[in-house]
Design a protein around this motif. Structure first.
Motif, mmCIF file in Angstrom:
data_model
loop_
_atom_site.group_PDB
_atom_site.id
_atom_site.type_symbol
_atom_site.label_atom_id
_atom_site.label_comp_id
_atom_site.label_asym_id
_atom_site.label_seq_id
_atom_site.Cartn_x
_atom_site.Cartn_y
_atom_site.Cartn_z
ATOM 1 N N LEU A 295 -4.591 -4.441 0.654
ATOM 2 C CA LEU A 295 -6.016 -4.637 0.479
ATOM 3 C C LEU A 295 -6.666 -4.987 1.811
ATOM 4 N N ASP A 296 -7.929 -4.593 1.973
ATOM 5 C CA ASP A 296 -8.644 -4.935 3.201
ATOM 6 C C ASP A 296 -9.315 -6.305 3.068
ATOM 7 N N ASP A 297 -10.144 -6.672 4.029
ATOM 8 C CA ASP A 297 -10.772 -7.991 4.034
ATOM 9 C C ASP A 297 -11.731 -8.189 2.867
ATOM 10 N N ARG A 298 -12.225 -7.093 2.300
ATOM 11 C CA ARG A 298 -13.133 -7.178 1.146
ATOM 12 C C ARG A 298 -12.383 -7.160 -0.180
ATOM 13 N N GLY A 299 -11.080 -7.030 -0.101
ATOM 14 C CA GLY A 299 -10.288 -6.962 -1.322
ATOM 15 C C GLY A 299 -10.179 -5.568 -1.907
ATOM 16 N N ALA A 300 -10.601 -4.548 -1.146
ATOM 17 C CA ALA A 300 -10.536 -3.164 -1.612
ATOM 18 C C ALA A 300 -9.235 -2.512 -1.134
ATOM 19 N N PRO A 301 -8.690 -1.582 -1.907
ATOM 20 C CA PRO A 301 -7.436 -0.936 -1.511
ATOM 21 C C PRO A 301 -7.593 -0.111 -0.232
ATOM 22 N N VAL A 302 -6.591 -0.179 0.608
ATOM 23 C CA VAL A 302 -6.494 0.689 1.791
ATOM 24 C C VAL A 302 -5.569 1.843 1.400
ATOM 25 N N HIS A 303 -6.084 3.046 1.428
ATOM 26 C CA HIS A 303 -5.316 4.179 0.901
ATOM 27 C C HIS A 303 -5.815 5.484 1.501
ATOM 28 N N ARG A 304 -5.059 6.532 1.284
ATOM 29 C CA ARG A 304 -5.469 7.891 1.611
ATOM 30 C C ARG A 304 -5.308 8.716 0.339
ATOM 31 N N GLY A 305 -6.424 8.946 -0.310
ATOM 32 C CA GLY A 305 -6.381 9.692 -1.563
ATOM 33 C C GLY A 305 -5.649 8.987 -2.668
ATOM 34 N N GLY A 306 -5.516 7.655 -2.576
ATOM 35 C CA GLY A 306 -4.793 6.875 -3.574
ATOM 36 C C GLY A 306 -3.380 6.518 -3.175
ATOM 37 N N VAL A 307 -2.916 7.051 -2.060
ATOM 38 C CA VAL A 307 -1.566 6.769 -1.562
ATOM 39 C C VAL A 307 -1.650 5.661 -0.517
ATOM 40 N N THR A 308 -0.917 4.569 -0.721
ATOM 41 C CA THR A 308 -0.946 3.452 0.214
ATOM 42 C C THR A 308 0.210 3.551 1.208
ATOM 43 N N ASP A 309 0.186 2.656 2.183
ATOM 44 C CA ASP A 309 1.276 2.606 3.160
ATOM 45 C C ASP A 309 2.527 1.939 2.596
ATOM 46 N N ARG A 310 2.384 1.295 1.457
ATOM 47 C CA ARG A 310 3.552 0.686 0.821
ATOM 48 C C ARG A 310 4.244 1.748 -0.028
ATOM 49 N N PRO A 311 5.443 2.180 0.317
ATOM 50 C CA PRO A 311 6.119 3.216 -0.466
ATOM 51 C C PRO A 311 6.204 2.845 -1.942
ATOM 52 N N GLY A 312 5.791 3.784 -2.790
ATOM 53 C CA GLY A 312 5.880 3.573 -4.228
ATOM 54 C C GLY A 312 4.681 2.933 -4.862
#
Length: 357
Positions: A295-312
């Motif tokens: 999540l970013d500083d605003r509490g929103a997900p950090v993603h690319r098209g719904g895919v995050t940097d955390r595998p899975g």
């Protein structure tokens, strides 16, 4: 008690159900956890007269048509019943009354989800809720006197539930103009507060529903990052409400910037005595249970098209996640297919299987 599943879907609304359908098509063992007592309850709790902009022909989730007149527009209870029927039709593994209170990384690179009814472990998690969970209300609301009735649009039901006296509806979107119009039609004294509305579009154009045109022109598939899609995202068009007619029946003021006990103060300094305020000011993302650093500083997900940097770990159902239709009932299935494809590939399954239904 701990239950193990390959892929856990958090949220049993349209995004979660569509994702679960695609995961099952790909042969992935999954479970869908929903905090509500029944599938569709998030829709049942919205205001009584809520009717979708989109006709039924554009309201279907993958694999099951929306019943009824394809050119008619369903009400919120009809949508709720469709979602419940969808889960039943495909025998989706939905666990209702199962709110996730914490989601953490597991020692084996998977995830552990805590709920009020037990613990779940999973190799993958798709978060399909939280984007429209927590009402966003300006800080000035705290400066109003207790005698002023305040409610967020998510708690509004009908004009009968609003006390007598002047009502100010605060907001610049479709919800604000719809609620203001309903209150005005019921004979209430209404002021609507905003600086600028998006372009007003009719429900029908040249004999066709506006969403027929959107579908033909590919508008719902536009990205919000650039070009026409970015302009649409910034404007937030008003669909189906006669704004000019509305402004003949309600008062209009600039956006609210302050409050003084029994009055709101607009940007031009005008003071508006008020008995009731309806805050049609949208929602903010809220994931207090998500203990994974995505999540970013605003509490929103950090993603690319719904895919995050955390595998899975994935998201689906976010506004403008991949396109204009990402959070819209009849188009969310496209993002669900995309995310299920990623999850299938990560699990070593054939990702093309998600496209078969």
């Amino acid at each position: 008690m701990t239950t193990d599943v390959h892929t856990l879907v958090v949220g049993g609304g349209q995004a979660g159900l569509a994702t679960g359908h695609h995961l099952r098509r790909a042969g992935i063992d999954c479970a869908i956890l929903d905090a509500h007592p029944r599938v569709g309850d998030a829709w049942r709790r919205r205001w009584d007269s809520l009717t979708l902009f989109t006709p039924r022909r554009f309201d279907a989730l993958p694999g099951l048509a929306f019943p009824g007149d394809p050119d008619g527009h369903p009400g919120k209870d009809e949508v709720a019943d469709y979602l419940a029927g969808y889960a039943e039709h495909f025998a989706l593994p939905v666990h209702t009354g199962c709110a996730v209170t914490a989601l953490r990384p597991a020692a084996d690179d998977g995830f552990v989800a805590e709920t009020g009814t037990g613990e779940w472990t999973a190799r993958q998690v798709v978060v399909a809720g939280g984007a429209f969970h927590t009402p966003s209300v300006p800080a000035v609301a705290a400066r109003l006197a207790p005698s002023v009735v305040q409610l967020h649009s998510s708690d509004y039901r009908n004009p009968a539930g609003i006390p007598d006296g002047d009502v100010v509806v605060v907001g610049a979107g479709n919800t604000s103009v719809q609620i203001a119009a309903e209150l005005a039609a019921a004979g209430r004294r209404v002021t609507i507060a905003y600086d600028e509305l998006g372009t007003a579009l009719p429900q029908r154009l040249l004999g066709r529903d506006i969403f027929w045109w959107f579908s033909r022109l590919g508008t719902m598939g536009l990205s919000g990052e650039r070009g026409i899609g970015a302009r649409i995202r910034a404007q937030n068009p008003i669909i189906g409400t006669d704004v000019r007619g509305l402004l003949r029946t309600v008062r209009r003021t600039r956006r609210v910037v302050d409050a003084e006990r029994d009055a709101l103060v607009s940007a031009d300094g005008t003071r508006h005595p008020v008995a009731t305020v309806v805050w049609a000011t949208g929602f903010r993302p809220s994931y207090p249970w998500l203990h994974v650093p995505v999540l970013d500083d605003r509490g929103a997900p950090v993603h690319r098209g719904g895919v995050t940097d955390r595998p899975g770990l994935y998201f689906v159902g976010l506004p403008w996640q991949r396109a204009r239709g990402s959070a819209v009932l009849g188009w969310v299935g496209r993002d669900a297919e995309f995310i299920a494809g990623h999850a299938a590939a990560a699990a070593g399954h054939d990702r093309t299987a998600v496209r078969t239904g």
